[in-house]
Design an enzyme around this catalytic site. Structure first.
Site: not given
Ligand code: PGA
Length: 229
Positions: A8-10, A86, A88, A153, A159, A189, A211
């Site tokens: 997931n590049w966000k 997600h 976010e 998650e 993150g 993470s 990340g």
């Molecule tokens: P992260 O993000 O690996 O940076 O913790 C995971 C995600 O939000 O899907």
């Protein structure tokens, strides 16, 4: 079976040049790459081993929905997976379980594979038994829903560099599994050092990586560190 690794590049990177540079380095991995929408068309025709995914989509098929992207548009760009719900999106865009369920149904109906992100069991769709009528043609039994994939998650791990312990993650995996017979991913993470623990110890079917998916060497090491399941 190989674990499913989803990148997931966000909202990264900032330019097409950088996105192409990153994609070139990871495109032959056995993974799903989910870049921002605007880069998808540049990657869809390319020679690659990876699959393409999107980070979100809208539930309607077409029409007056400014700024939105439909499942069919994604399908036409060779996208196979769509991240839905997600944390976010839930936090910054106030996506509710109801909205997320509509997206899930639209993605399944289009024949794509939704990756439903949850951090608690109450975020699993409750009325899944009633979906049959909506999803004509998509075969599923009472606990197996077409192409659905669930990603656990935990909020504290996203993150933050503070991953959930495999023991705690496995408890949640089993709780999800008791409700739904679908592949289950862990996300939060994940890096090249801890990735294999979620597959080997906690027995997840794959990983959702944020990340670490933006650093080509780290991501390549991560994918290569995983044992077959
Ligand atoms: P992260 O993000 O690996 O940076 O913790 C995971 C995600 O939000 O899907």
């Amino acid at each position: 079976m190989k674990p499913l690794v989803v990148a997931n590049w966000k909202m990264n990177p900032n330019s097409l040049v950088e996105a192409k540079r990153l994609f070139t380095k990871v495109k032959n991995l056995n993974a799903v790459i989910c870049p921002p929408f605007i880069y998808l068309s540049h990657f869809s025709g390319s020679h690659r081993k990876c699959k393409l995914g999107a980070q979100d989509c809208f539930w309607e098929e077409k029409g007056a929905y400014t700024g939105e992207i439909s499942p069919e548009m994604l399908k036409n760009l060779e996208v196979e997976y769509v991240i839905v719900g997600h944390s976010e999106r839930r936090k910054y865009f106030k996506e509710s379980n109801e909205m997320i369920n509509k997206k899930l149904k639209a993605v399944l109906k289009a024949g794509l594979k939704p990756i439903l992100c949850i951090d608690k069991i109450s975020q699993l769709p409750k009325d899944i038994g009633n979906w049959k009528a909506t999803l004509r043609g998509v075969p599923f039994g009472s606990r197996k829903i077409g192409n659905l994939i669930v990603a656990y998650e935990p909020l504290f791990a996203i993150g933050t560099g503070k991953p959930c312990s495999p023991i705690r993650a496995e408890k949640m995996r089993l709780a999800i599994r008791a409700k739904l017979k679908v592949p289950i991913l862990y996300g939060g993470s994940v890096d090249s050092q801890n990735a294999k623990d979620y597959i080997k110890k906690a027995k997840f079917n794959g990983l959702l990586v944020g990340g670490a998916s933006l650093k080509p060497k780290e991501f390549i090491d991560l994918v290569r560190s995983l044992p077959p399941r």
